[in-house]
Design an enzyme around this catalytic site. Structure first.
Site, short mmCIF file in Angstrom:
data_model
loop_
_atom_site.label_atom_id
_atom_site.label_comp_id
_atom_site.label_asym_id
_atom_site.label_seq_id
_atom_site.Cartn_x
_atom_site.Cartn_y
_atom_site.Cartn_z
N ARG A 215 0.84 -1.19 0.00
CA ARG A 215 0.00 0.00 0.00
C ARG A 215 0.88 1.25 0.00
NH1 ARG A 215 -2.48 -3.78 3.34
NH2 ARG A 215 -4.65 -4.27 2.76
N HIS A 314 -4.05 3.16 -5.14
CA HIS A 314 -4.31 1.85 -4.55
C HIS A 314 -4.61 0.79 -5.61
CE1 HIS A 314 -5.21 -0.77 -1.16
NE2 HIS A 314 -6.26 -1.20 -1.82
#
Length: 387
Positions: A215, A314
């Protein structure tokens, strides 16, 4: 009940009727005001205990207590942001005066706050340059954003009713269902275009994200002490992972190459800026500085130049997972590599690898009994072009 001071702010310490000890901020640096609030709170607690009265508490007091009790919560910053929105509507309002209708009315008028902040910055820049002021065009928020804000105030009011005994009955708030969006991922050619359009250090960050599936926050906050180049492993600490457990990240050749290119730029942080930039007020930033997690300007510009729409940072994680699944990596292995808490969170990628169902689907061929040739994808596409 006693008073004490911490970082210039006065606090009250007291025991609830059940014996539980509570410490809460009085929100003031003035001792006289703190004493008045202390006495008011003490009298209020007496009425609650002896007469069964409900305390006359405002919404901001409830928010303050929520933040104090959730001080160790990982997503506390998100809570603060959503509480900030609700305070715009209910600051100074007593808890018992907050109704479902008022809550839904506030949510119905929600607009993207980031858009408004950007507009304000443009206004200030226009004033400095003597240019025409830009027109504010509110941007609506998604159903998901509304759902998260409703869930926030619902949790606070429920705690006020059940845990703190500040409300006789909390409003009944229905959270709108949010449909799971499709998994957005890039083809390899699109990813190459995006990488080519990214300036450094964003280019290295994007490559590392596609190589590891980490992430954005884990990459931006990555420290050299979390990396073992000899064993080709990186670690994400439990307090930094979404699943609250340590994650070991296997480093492939691509990831190792990206890391080697960062050596010598900073003693602590792996990914840093190395060139000064201009701030909105006209001053310059330090040349070497840590990257900001919330910065999107370079990212959005790179996506636009690469001709890629509706793509968030993302989604690089989705791209990484999709590529692995299409390469034959089992869901259970992908779950471990990506640090997902449950297999259900990985099943969103299962449709990208239906090859294991092919043999079962061929049972229908046996029923028809036709001699159907088993053609490859390239042969099929060639026949389509000829048609």
């Amino acid at each position: 009940m006693s008073l004490f001071r911490r970082n210039e702010i006065w606090y009250a310490s007291y025991s609830l009727p059940g014996g539980k000890r509570i410490k809460e901020s009085l929100g003031t640096k003035d001792k006289r005001q703190a004493q008045e609030l202390h006495d008011k709170r003490k009298a209020e607690l007496w009425r609650v205990e002896k007469l069964g009265d409900l305390p006359d508490v405002t919404f901001e007091e409830a928010c303050l207590r929520w933040l104090e009790e959730k001080a160790d919560k990982k997503s506390l910053d998100s809570d603060k942001s959503r509480i900030e929105f609700w305070l715009e509507h209910f600051e100074g309002i007593r808890l018992k005066d907050i109704s479902e209708a008022k809550i839904y009315s506030a949510v119905s008028r929600m607009h993207n706050r980031k858009t408004k902040e950007i507009w304000k910055q443009k206004v200030q820049a226009a004033i400095r340059k003597g240019k025409e002021l830009p027109v504010y065009e509110p941007k609506p928020v998604s159903t998901q954003t509304k759902a998260k804000h409703l869930a926030m105030i619902k949790a606070i009011l429920r705690a006020a009713e059940r845990d703190w005994k500040w409300l006789e009955k909390a409003p009944v708030i229905k959270i709108p269902a949010v449909r799971n969006k499709r998994v957005r991922w890039l083809e390899k050619e699109e990813a190459k275009r995006l990488i080519d359009e990214c300036p450094e250090p964003l280019k290295s960050v994007v490559k590392f994200a596609l190589a590891t599936g980490l992430r954005k926050s884990n990459i931006i906050n990555l420290e050299w002490q979390q990396i073992d180049m000899q064993r080709r492993v990186a670690w994400v600490n439990p307090e930094e992972s979404k699943s609250n457990r340590a994650i070991g990240v296997a480093l492939n050749d691509t990831a190792c190459k990206v890391l080697r290119d960062q050596i010598g730029k900073h003693h602590k942080w792996v990914f840093v800026h190395t060139k000064a930039a201009k701030r909105a007020d006209g001053t310059s930033t330090p040349a070497v500085r840590k990257m900001r997690i919330d910065s999107k300007t370079s990212w959005l510009s790179a996506c636009r130049r690469a001709g890629i729409e509706d793509f968030r940072f993302h989604d690089l994680r989705h791209t990484w997972a999709s590529w692995l699944i299409q390469s034959g990596v089992p869901l259970s292995v992908l779950q471990e590599m990506g640090g997902w808490e449950s297999i259900e969170m990985v099943r969103r990628y299962a449709h990208l690898a239906p090859n294991h169902l092919t043999e079962h689907a061929r049972k229908i061929d046996d029923i028809f009994g036709d001699n159907v040739p088993n053609m490859s994808h390239s042969e099929i596409m060639e026949d389509i072009k000829k048609a």
